[in-house]
Design an enzyme around this catalytic site. Structure first.
Site, PDB file in Angstrom:
ATOM      1  N   ASP A 262      -5.442   2.519   7.074  1.00  0.00           N
ATOM      2  CA  ASP A 262      -5.014   1.281   7.745  1.00  0.00           C
ATOM      3  C   ASP A 262      -5.774   1.145   9.047  1.00  0.00           C
ATOM      4  O   ASP A 262      -6.212   2.145   9.633  1.00  0.00           O
ATOM      5  CB  ASP A 262      -3.504   1.301   8.015  1.00  0.00           C
ATOM      6  CG  ASP A 262      -2.928  -0.102   8.150  1.00  0.00           C
ATOM      7  OD1 ASP A 262      -2.327  -0.595   7.174  1.00  0.00           O
ATOM      8  OD2 ASP A 262      -3.089  -0.718   9.234  1.00  0.00           O
TER       9      ASP A 262
ATOM     10  N   HIS B 245      -3.623 -16.384 -10.052  1.00  0.00           N
ATOM     11  CA  HIS B 245      -2.358 -15.835  -9.558  1.00  0.00           C
ATOM     12  C   HIS B 245      -1.760 -16.843  -8.590  1.00  0.00           C
ATOM     13  O   HIS B 245      -1.864 -16.723  -7.393  1.00  0.00           O
ATOM     14  CB  HIS B 245      -2.648 -14.512  -8.848  1.00  0.00           C
ATOM     15  CG  HIS B 245      -1.418 -13.779  -8.415  1.00  0.00           C
ATOM     16  ND1 HIS B 245      -0.320 -13.614  -9.205  1.00  0.00           N
ATOM     17  CD2 HIS B 245      -1.134 -13.143  -7.249  1.00  0.00           C
ATOM     18  CE1 HIS B 245       0.594 -12.914  -8.554  1.00  0.00           C
ATOM     19  NE2 HIS B 245       0.119 -12.623  -7.358  1.00  0.00           N
TER      20      HIS B 245
ATOM     21  N   ASN C 176      -4.012 -10.998  -1.407  1.00  0.00           N
ATOM     22  CA  ASN C 176      -4.023 -12.406  -1.823  1.00  0.00           C
ATOM     23  C   ASN C 176      -4.849 -13.300  -0.913  1.00  0.00           C
ATOM     24  O   ASN C 176      -5.032 -12.950   0.249  1.00  0.00           O
ATOM     25  CB  ASN C 176      -2.573 -12.927  -1.834  1.00  0.00           C
ATOM     26  CG  ASN C 176      -1.892 -12.608  -3.153  1.00  0.00           C
ATOM     27  OD1 ASN C 176      -2.443 -12.915  -4.207  1.00  0.00           O
ATOM     28  ND2 ASN C 176      -0.713 -12.001  -3.096  1.00  0.00           N
TER      29      ASN C 176
ATOM     30  N   VAL D 194      -5.509  -6.061  -4.671  1.00  0.00           N
ATOM     31  CA  VAL D 194      -4.124  -6.558  -4.693  1.00  0.00           C
ATOM     32  C   VAL D 194      -3.926  -7.672  -3.649  1.00  0.00           C
ATOM     33  O   VAL D 194      -3.050  -8.511  -3.771  1.00  0.00           O
ATOM     34  CB  VAL D 194      -3.122  -5.405  -4.436  1.00  0.00           C
ATOM     35  CG1 VAL D 194      -1.681  -5.889  -4.546  1.00  0.00           C
ATOM     36  CG2 VAL D 194      -3.348  -4.252  -5.407  1.00  0.00           C
TER      37      VAL D 194
ATOM     38  N   GLY E 296       0.819  -1.213   0.000  1.00  0.00           N
ATOM     39  CA  GLY E 296       0.000   0.000   0.000  1.00  0.00           C
ATOM     40  C   GLY E 296       0.851   1.261   0.000  1.00  0.00           C
ATOM     41  O   GLY E 296       0.608   2.204  -0.756  1.00  0.00           O
TER      42      GLY E 296
ATOM     43  N   ARG F  61       2.481 -13.193   2.688  1.00  0.00           N
ATOM     44  CA  ARG F  61       2.990 -14.562   2.845  1.00  0.00           C
ATOM     45  C   ARG F  61       4.317 -14.607   3.586  1.00  0.00           C
ATOM     46  O   ARG F  61       5.127 -13.708   3.481  1.00  0.00           O
ATOM     47  CB  ARG F  61       3.231 -15.190   1.463  1.00  0.00           C
ATOM     48  CG  ARG F  61       2.020 -15.849   0.914  1.00  0.00           C
ATOM     49  CD  ARG F  61       2.376 -16.777  -0.219  1.00  0.00           C
ATOM     50  NE  ARG F  61       2.901 -16.110  -1.398  1.00  0.00           N
ATOM     51  CZ  ARG F  61       3.399 -16.763  -2.441  1.00  0.00           C
ATOM     52  NH1 ARG F  61       3.447 -18.083  -2.428  1.00  0.00           N
ATOM     53  NH2 ARG F  61       3.831 -16.109  -3.488  1.00  0.00           N
TER      54      ARG F  61
HETATM   55  N1  APR Z   1      -8.181  -2.737   7.579  1.00  0.00           N
HETATM   56  C1  APR Z   1      -7.170  -1.963   7.123  1.00  0.00           C
HETATM   57  N2  APR Z   1      -5.885  -2.364   7.094  1.00  0.00           N
HETATM   58  C2  APR Z   1      -5.615  -3.588   7.540  1.00  0.00           C
HETATM   59  C3  APR Z   1      -6.613  -4.462   8.016  1.00  0.00           C
HETATM   60  C4  APR Z   1      -7.951  -3.998   8.025  1.00  0.00           C
HETATM   61  N3  APR Z   1      -8.960  -4.751   8.449  1.00  0.00           N
HETATM   62  N4  APR Z   1      -6.023  -5.621   8.394  1.00  0.00           N
HETATM   63  C5  APR Z   1      -4.706  -5.491   8.148  1.00  0.00           C
HETATM   64  N5  APR Z   1      -4.449  -4.276   7.641  1.00  0.00           N
HETATM   65  C6  APR Z   1      -3.169  -3.682   7.265  1.00  0.00           C
HETATM   66  C7  APR Z   1      -2.055  -3.996   8.241  1.00  0.00           C
HETATM   67  O1  APR Z   1      -2.145  -3.202   9.418  1.00  0.00           O
HETATM   68  C8  APR Z   1      -0.810  -3.689   7.398  1.00  0.00           C
HETATM   69  O2  APR Z   1      -0.379  -2.351   7.559  1.00  0.00           O
HETATM   70  O3  APR Z   1      -2.708  -4.207   6.024  1.00  0.00           O
HETATM   71  C9  APR Z   1      -1.305  -3.915   5.963  1.00  0.00           C
HETATM   72  C10 APR Z   1      -0.613  -5.080   5.265  1.00  0.00           C
HETATM   73  O4  APR Z   1       0.711  -4.719   5.095  1.00  0.00           O
HETATM   74  P1  APR Z   1       1.924  -5.747   5.065  1.00  0.00           P
HETATM   75  O5  APR Z   1       1.824  -6.690   6.206  1.00  0.00           O
HETATM   76  O6  APR Z   1       3.171  -4.960   4.864  1.00  0.00           O
HETATM   77  O7  APR Z   1       1.610  -6.643   3.757  1.00  0.00           O
HETATM   78  P2  APR Z   1       1.947  -6.252   2.241  1.00  0.00           P
HETATM   79  O8  APR Z   1       3.284  -6.770   1.887  1.00  0.00           O
HETATM   80  O9  APR Z   1       1.641  -4.825   2.009  1.00  0.00           O
HETATM   81  O10 APR Z   1       0.884  -7.180   1.485  1.00  0.00           O
HETATM   82  C11 APR Z   1      -0.503  -6.894   1.577  1.00  0.00           C
HETATM   83  O11 APR Z   1      -0.910  -7.570  -0.677  1.00  0.00           O
HETATM   84  O12 APR Z   1       0.444  -8.582  -2.275  1.00  0.00           O
HETATM   85  C12 APR Z   1      -0.536  -8.778  -1.279  1.00  0.00           C
HETATM   86  O13 APR Z   1      -0.074 -11.022  -0.488  1.00  0.00           O
HETATM   87  C13 APR Z   1      -0.038  -9.664  -0.152  1.00  0.00           C
HETATM   88  O14 APR Z   1      -2.205 -10.033   0.807  1.00  0.00           O
HETATM   89  C14 APR Z   1      -0.995  -9.300   0.935  1.00  0.00           C
HETATM   90  C15 APR Z   1      -1.278  -7.827   0.670  1.00  0.00           C
END
Ligand code: APR
Length: 313
Positions: free
Chosen positions: A32, A174, A119, A117, A12, A81
């Site tokens: 978030d 995917h 998964n 986006v 994001g 993942r």
């Molecule tokens: N509402 C808003 N944000 C949320 C929620 C929710 N209910 N639940 C989780 N989050 C936020 C988390 O707080 C975190 O900041 O989603 C974010 C996910 O970020 P990362 O853990 O860094 O994951 P990222 O690498 O960004 O991947 C996110 O995209 O490519 C796909 O497989 C990947 O499903 C995953 C997603």
């Protein structure tokens, strides 16, 4: 132009920064569940705009009312993942997260286009379509651009030719069943099959299929984000600038390719009306069978997810 990016994690934040850097939106809202993360990252990005010479404003929030009247919503919220996990392993938790984010976002932005986006991507696109009730041309999953970008970069590494000249198409889910299409891959119009031996090309296709896990295994603590974030922004740009790009994206099929009620990757025309056309490639028997197999796998996972969501309601 107002774009909301849900999930201020790696994907994001990368998307938001790139949207603002390219000045694709006047306002970018980074949402978030962790309010401070969204606000802190957004402010940090805002403060980089004078250096980047961009007038995009980036705001962070956990309050969806601030995202009202967004033109585009990009959903990246959810778990990423870790080594040993498939994308399907994320299903249970991410289905709940994505369904809650999409429901709240559409309440305030009923006219937005949604780019998904999170998964497992094909399933999350289907979930978003169902929970928002939006028409199918407005909900588009990001997978094929990332998968073909990986495949194209490996072809560039192999041949030494410019990234700019390598074009490719890809079908399917995917995941491991995705179907890169060497017959629809060219280097400046020259069939890739004339440039790379079958054996080498097969191994490039295999590497592209496992491109996500290759990164997960290096990172250990999460999954890829530079290429996924960039790919999501390419989709937003096609809509914002009405580019009519031909891009592999995940969309709901309703009879195209003989497949129904599945969100899966196919080439589409992407412009200001979202999905403006689903392009049906003339596949040979082997390609069709691989695509059918991939769509079948996705369909089963979608059924699992929908049963799960029904139980939770
Ligand atoms: N509402 C808003 N944000 C949320 C929620 C929710 N209910 N639940 C989780 N989050 C936020 C988390 O707080 C975190 O900041 O989603 C974010 C996910 O970020 P990362 O853990 O860094 O994951 P990222 O690498 O960004 O991947 C996110 O995209 O490519 C796909 O497989 C990947 O499903 C995953 C997603």
């Amino acid at each position: 132009m107002k774009v909301t990016v849900i999930g201020a994690g790696n994907v994001g934040a990368t998307s938001a920064q790139m949207l603002a850097n390219k000045e694709l939106a006047n306002e970018v809202y980074l949402v978030d569940i962790l309010d401070g993360i969204a606000k802190g990252k957004a402010l940090d990005m805002y403060e980089s705009m004078p250096i980047l010479q961009s007038d995009s404003r980036i705001y962070g929030t956990s309050d969806y009312s601030e995202t009202a009247n967004s033109d585009i919503v990009i959903i990246t919220a959810g778990l990423a993942r870790k080594p040993g996990m498939t994308r399907d392993d994320l299903l249970v938790k991410n289905a709940a997260i994505v369904s809650s984010c999409a429901t709240q976002a559409v309440k305030y932005s009923p006219n937005a286009y949604f780019i998904v986006v999170s998964n497992p991507l094909d399933v999350m696109t289907y979930v978003t379509l169902k929970v928002t009730g939006l028409p199918k041309h407005k909900v588009i999953g990001m997978a094929g651009i990332l998968d073909t970008a990986r495949y194209r970069s490996f072809i560039s590494m192999e041949t030494g030719y410019s990234m700019k000249d390598i074009q490719a198409q890809l079908l399917g889910g995917h995941g491991d069943t995705m179907v890169p299409l060497p017959r629809f891959t060219t280097v400046a119009g020259i069939p890739v099959t004339d440039l790379i031996s079958k054996e080498r090309l097969d191994s490039i296709v295999e590497r592209a299929k496992n491109g996500g896990i290759e990164i997960v295994n290096y990172l250990q603590t999460g999954s890829a984000y530079y290429a996924p974030g960039t790919a999501a922004v390419e989709m937003a740009e096609a809509i914002i600038k009405d580019q009519k790009r031909v891009l592999p994206c995940t969309v709901l099929l309703e009879g195209e390719y003989g497949i129904s009620d599945v969100c899966v990757g196919v080439p589409i025309k992407l412009g200001k009306n979202g999905i403006e056309q689903i392009i049906e490639l003339k596949l040979n028997a082997e390609e069709k069978s691989m695509f059918d197999n991939s769509a079948e796998h996705v369909k089963k996972t979608i059924q699992q997810a929908m049963e799960l969501i029904a139980k939770q309601q």
